[in-house]
Write a protein that holds these residues in place. Structure first.
Motif, PDB file in Angstrom:
ATOM      1  N   GLY A   1      33.876  36.844  48.327  1.00  0.00           N
ATOM      2  CA  GLY A   1      34.776  36.965  46.882  1.00  0.00           C
ATOM      3  C   GLY A   1      35.703  35.297  46.900  1.00  0.00           C
ATOM      4  O   GLY A   1      35.870  34.677  45.905  1.00  0.00           O
ATOM      5  N   ALA A   2      34.973  34.654  48.125  1.00  0.00           N
ATOM      6  CA  ALA A   2      35.698  34.155  48.734  1.00  0.00           C
ATOM      7  C   ALA A   2      34.783  32.057  47.948  1.00  0.00           C
ATOM      8  O   ALA A   2      36.075  31.126  47.336  1.00  0.00           O
ATOM      9  CB  ALA A   2      35.697  32.600  50.091  1.00  0.00           C
TER      10      ALA A   2
ATOM     11  N   GLU B   1      27.948  27.886  37.749  1.00  0.00           N
ATOM     12  CA  GLU B   1      29.269  27.437  37.024  1.00  0.00           C
ATOM     13  C   GLU B   1      29.529  27.989  37.787  1.00  0.00           C
ATOM     14  O   GLU B   1      29.581  29.492  38.266  1.00  0.00           O
ATOM     15  CB  GLU B   1      29.712  28.047  35.387  1.00  0.00           C
ATOM     16  CG  GLU B   1      30.621  27.795  34.841  1.00  0.00           C
ATOM     17  CD  GLU B   1      30.817  29.046  33.728  1.00  0.00           C
ATOM     18  OE1 GLU B   1      32.221  29.025  33.839  1.00  0.00           O
ATOM     19  OE2 GLU B   1      30.106  29.146  33.896  1.00  0.00           O
ATOM     20  N   THR B   2      30.602  27.919  39.211  1.00  0.00           N
ATOM     21  CA  THR B   2      31.496  27.977  39.166  1.00  0.00           C
ATOM     22  C   THR B   2      33.049  28.941  39.505  1.00  0.00           C
ATOM     23  O   THR B   2      33.292  28.067  38.140  1.00  0.00           O
ATOM     24  CB  THR B   2      32.330  27.202  40.945  1.00  0.00           C
ATOM     25  OG1 THR B   2      31.121  26.395  41.430  1.00  0.00           O
ATOM     26  CG2 THR B   2      33.138  27.904  41.997  1.00  0.00           C
ATOM     27  N   VAL B   3      33.380  30.234  39.440  1.00  0.00           N
ATOM     28  CA  VAL B   3      34.144  30.786  38.837  1.00  0.00           C
ATOM     29  C   VAL B   3      35.624  30.947  39.755  1.00  0.00           C
ATOM     30  O   VAL B   3      36.811  30.567  39.191  1.00  0.00           O
ATOM     31  CB  VAL B   3      34.151  32.794  38.703  1.00  0.00           C
ATOM     32  CG1 VAL B   3      35.189  32.914  38.264  1.00  0.00           C
ATOM     33  CG2 VAL B   3      32.923  32.136  37.278  1.00  0.00           C
ATOM     34  N   CYS B   4      35.489  31.149  41.587  1.00  0.00           N
ATOM     35  CA  CYS B   4      36.362  30.963  41.774  1.00  0.00           C
ATOM     36  C   CYS B   4      36.211  30.166  43.295  1.00  0.00           C
ATOM     37  O   CYS B   4      34.393  30.508  43.739  1.00  0.00           O
ATOM     38  CB  CYS B   4      37.487  32.331  42.206  1.00  0.00           C
ATOM     39  SG  CYS B   4      36.579  33.422  42.952  1.00  0.00           S
TER      40      CYS B   4
ATOM     41  N   GLY C   1      36.860  42.685  45.918  1.00  0.00           N
ATOM     42  CA  GLY C   1      37.342  43.342  44.732  1.00  0.00           C
ATOM     43  C   GLY C   1      37.863  41.761  43.259  1.00  0.00           C
ATOM     44  O   GLY C   1      37.557  42.574  42.317  1.00  0.00           O
ATOM     45  N   GLU C   2      39.021  41.197  44.025  1.00  0.00           N
ATOM     46  CA  GLU C   2      39.006  40.314  43.599  1.00  0.00           C
ATOM     47  C   GLU C   2      38.155  39.476  42.843  1.00  0.00           C
ATOM     48  O   GLU C   2      38.383  38.995  41.563  1.00  0.00           O
ATOM     49  CB  GLU C   2      40.096  39.202  44.224  1.00  0.00           C
ATOM     50  CG  GLU C   2      41.080  39.906  45.169  1.00  0.00           C
ATOM     51  CD  GLU C   2      42.325  39.997  43.786  1.00  0.00           C
ATOM     52  OE1 GLU C   2      42.155  39.028  42.656  1.00  0.00           O
ATOM     53  OE2 GLU C   2      42.804  41.096  43.648  1.00  0.00           O
ATOM     54  N   GLY C   3      37.235  39.363  43.761  1.00  0.00           N
ATOM     55  CA  GLY C   3      35.700  38.648  42.925  1.00  0.00           C
ATOM     56  C   GLY C   3      35.194  39.117  41.740  1.00  0.00           C
ATOM     57  O   GLY C   3      34.880  38.383  40.928  1.00  0.00           O
ATOM     58  N   ILE C   4      34.808  40.876  41.719  1.00  0.00           N
ATOM     59  CA  ILE C   4      34.686  41.061  40.674  1.00  0.00           C
ATOM     60  C   ILE C   4      36.150  41.109  40.180  1.00  0.00           C
ATOM     61  O   ILE C   4      34.843  40.764  38.188  1.00  0.00           O
ATOM     62  CB  ILE C   4      35.028  42.196  41.106  1.00  0.00           C
ATOM     63  CG1 ILE C   4      33.428  43.562  41.602  1.00  0.00           C
ATOM     64  CG2 ILE C   4      34.970  43.623  39.879  1.00  0.00           C
ATOM     65  CD1 ILE C   4      33.400  44.976  42.062  1.00  0.00           C
TER      66      ILE C   4
ATOM     67  N   SER D   1      37.421  47.025  49.141  1.00  0.00           N
ATOM     68  CA  SER D   1      38.288  46.368  47.697  1.00  0.00           C
ATOM     69  C   SER D   1      37.064  46.835  46.234  1.00  0.00           C
ATOM     70  O   SER D   1      38.273  46.585  45.124  1.00  0.00           O
ATOM     71  CB  SER D   1      38.574  44.794  48.539  1.00  0.00           C
ATOM     72  OG  SER D   1      37.332  44.018  48.182  1.00  0.00           O
ATOM     73  N   MET D   2      36.486  46.216  46.409  1.00  0.00           N
ATOM     74  CA  MET D   2      35.696  46.308  45.366  1.00  0.00           C
ATOM     75  C   MET D   2      35.596  47.440  44.856  1.00  0.00           C
ATOM     76  O   MET D   2      35.286  47.912  43.336  1.00  0.00           O
ATOM     77  CB  MET D   2      34.275  45.725  44.869  1.00  0.00           C
ATOM     78  CG  MET D   2      32.897  46.285  45.888  1.00  0.00           C
ATOM     79  SD  MET D   2      31.223  45.489  45.301  1.00  0.00           S
ATOM     80  CE  MET D   2      30.706  46.240  46.641  1.00  0.00           C
ATOM     81  N   ILE D   3      34.862  49.190  46.173  1.00  0.00           N
ATOM     82  CA  ILE D   3      34.933  50.079  45.469  1.00  0.00           C
ATOM     83  C   ILE D   3      36.235  49.957  44.324  1.00  0.00           C
ATOM     84  O   ILE D   3      36.493  51.387  43.680  1.00  0.00           O
ATOM     85  CB  ILE D   3      34.717  51.284  46.665  1.00  0.00           C
ATOM     86  CG1 ILE D   3      33.731  51.028  46.805  1.00  0.00           C
ATOM     87  CG2 ILE D   3      34.851  52.497  46.223  1.00  0.00           C
ATOM     88  CD1 ILE D   3      32.229  51.621  45.727  1.00  0.00           C
ATOM     89  N   LYS D   4      37.711  49.641  45.331  1.00  0.00           N
ATOM     90  CA  LYS D   4      39.041  50.605  44.475  1.00  0.00           C
ATOM     91  C   LYS D   4      39.050  49.770  43.570  1.00  0.00           C
ATOM     92  O   LYS D   4      40.120  50.101  41.966  1.00  0.00           O
ATOM     93  CB  LYS D   4      39.681  49.802  45.050  1.00  0.00           C
ATOM     94  CG  LYS D   4      39.876  51.031  46.410  1.00  0.00           C
ATOM     95  CD  LYS D   4      41.181  50.559  48.138  1.00  0.00           C
ATOM     96  CE  LYS D   4      40.962  51.320  49.346  1.00  0.00           C
ATOM     97  NZ  LYS D   4      41.830  51.036  49.450  1.00  0.00           N
TER      98      LYS D   4
END
Length: 454
Positions: free
Chosen positions: A237-238, A270-273, A382-385, A410-413
């Motif tokens: 997610g980084a 395209e970078t998102v984060c 999760g934050e990446g999603i 984190s992504m499952i949640k």
């Protein structure tokens, strides 16, 4: 009116009974988690039967709701409750229920563990005059027209969108971990059933994303599905970016690194984060690895460095996980001039706890017993999603995440639906909305078929 003294079981999110309470207590805003059963009844034409809740009901009076829905009594199994409620509410006894999944529903007044089932039934339905205010079959067009207009219960709307998106024509954004989810630890390849499933899902209008702890440099094992991929959550997610299918773009780094011709790495369209670790925390871990002589992978914004004094990085990454391109690693001093997105130290879980106390601005996600992935706080799958969903205008409710390791929690949640592979950690299975079979036993295919996306 409802019997407020009726006894309900109190359960944990896995469905284990932990106590009991009255209906009145459960519906008082106490948020005591209690189990209920839902049965969605379709006919052969694809229409769905809805019941109308009586005006005297204490929750959502007068609205249209799931065909069968009721609380599980204390001492009763979900299966027993489902058949009892179907007899009491619709007068049907002989039907074949198909379990779809379970999830936690929470409103201002209550918190329920919902067991969701479906069936196809063409017999006579006799709605209870005592419990319901009638009912009827609805076409999918009627259902779409009624949604969001305070005609249907919010619980039914969200549940139907979640489990019956195909019927409504809703498309999902699907996020997949790589190792142990898409790619087998045994064969180091993507199973044929998974390739087929993702091809069908893409053809049906769903989007496909990767969500991995790997940096782009070592994402080299997705060739069979690369043309299907819409975007990437990388480095836990980084670093997140989007691109059309297989057109993310590539740059040849062979000549720069003195490696074999044809070695490539992904280049984001395209970078998102992009979230980096504070430099002082990076130096704490690097110096610690040098002093104690353990392996460390340092992931920069552009390049990767590898410290491997004992050969454990090579043994585990190259030989066990079949990671390629580590030969393209750059000198540590060069990489440390860049923003550092992830540190992967090779040490025990016990020592991990000691080191993490010294770098409070970081978080750790372990998916292998030999090493962990350290990123800046706020950088996880999760934050990446959520970042990709926001960038692309996707509703997080219609995201589905697949994983098997600790860094997938984190992504499952965070996803609308979290799917744990059969080979996943037990802790991840407890967090998931659905547990499928293993990566080597058609797990991705079975889950997408289960949720009727293919």
């Amino acid at each position: 009116m409802d019997n407020l003294k009726e006894i309900f079981p109190i359960v944990d999110e896995a469905g284990n009974v932990t106590g009991s309470a009255t209906r009145g207590e459960c519906h008082s805003g106490s948020k005591l988690l209690h189990p209920v059963v839902h049965l969605h009844v379709f006919n052969s034409q694809g229409d769905i039967y809805l019941q109308r809740r009586p005006d005297w009901k204490d929750i959502q009076p007068g609205k249209w709701d799931t065909a069968v829905g009721g609380h599980i009594d204390y001492g009763e199994t979900p299966e027993e409750a489902l058949h009892r409620e179907a007899r009491e509410e619709l007068g049907i006894s002989y039907f074949d229920p198909e379990p779809i999944g379970k999830y936690v529903f929470e409103s201002k007044r209550e918190k329920e563990l919902v067991y969701v089932n479906r069936t196809t039934f063409n017999g006579e339905i006799r709605p209870s005059a005592d419990e319901l205010d009638g009912g009827r079959f609805w076409t999918m067009q009627e259902l779409r027209d009624a949604m969001g207009k305070d005609i249907l219960t919010p619980n039914f709307e969200s549940e139907f969108k979640r489990f019956f998106s195909k019927e409504l024509g809703i498309n999902y954004a699907l996020f997949f971990d790589i190792d142990g989810t898409l790619v087998s630890f045994k064969t180091h390849e993507i199973p044929a059933s998974t390739i087929s499933a993702l091809t069908q899902a893409k053809a049906n209008g769903h989007k496909v994303f990767i969500s991995t702890g790997r940096p782009p440099l070592i994402i080299t094992n997705l060739g069979a599905i690369e043309h299907l991929i819409d975007g990437y959550v990388t480095v836990n997610g980084a670093l997140c970016f989007v691109g059309q299918g297989g057109n993310l773009g590539r740059e040849d780094v062979g000549s720069q690194a003195g490696s074999q011709s044809g070695q490539t790495r992904l280049k984001a369209q395209e970078t998102v984060c992009c979230k980096d670790i504070p430099k002082e925390d990076v130096l704490v871990v690097v110096r610690d690895a040098q002093e104690k002589s353990y392996g460390l992978i340092v992931v920069g914004e552009q390049d990767v460095a590898v410290l491997d004094p004992l050969g454990e990085v090579d043994r585990i990454f190259r030989r066990e996980i079949a990671v390629e391109n580590l030969n393209l690693a750059k000198p540590l001093e060069m990489v440390l001039q860049q923003r550092i997105l992830q540190l992967t130290p090779f040490f025990t879980e016990e020592y991990e706890q000691e080191l993490m106390a010294r770098i409070p601005s970081c978080t750790s996600g372990r998916w292998h017993p030999a090493f962990t992935d350290i990123t800046a706080k706020g950088a996880d799958k999760g934050e990446g999603i959520l970042a990709l969903a926001s960038c692309l205008g996707l509703d997080p409710q219609y995201t589905m995440a697949f994983g098997d390791g600790g860094n997938d929690a984190s992504m499952i949640k965070a996803a609308g639906i979290g799917v744990a592979m059969g080979n996943a950690l037990e802790s991840l299975k407890k967090d998931a909305d659905y547990v499928t079979s293993s990566v080597d036993n058609d797990g991705v295919f079975e889950a997408l078929r289960h949720f009727r996306l293919i």
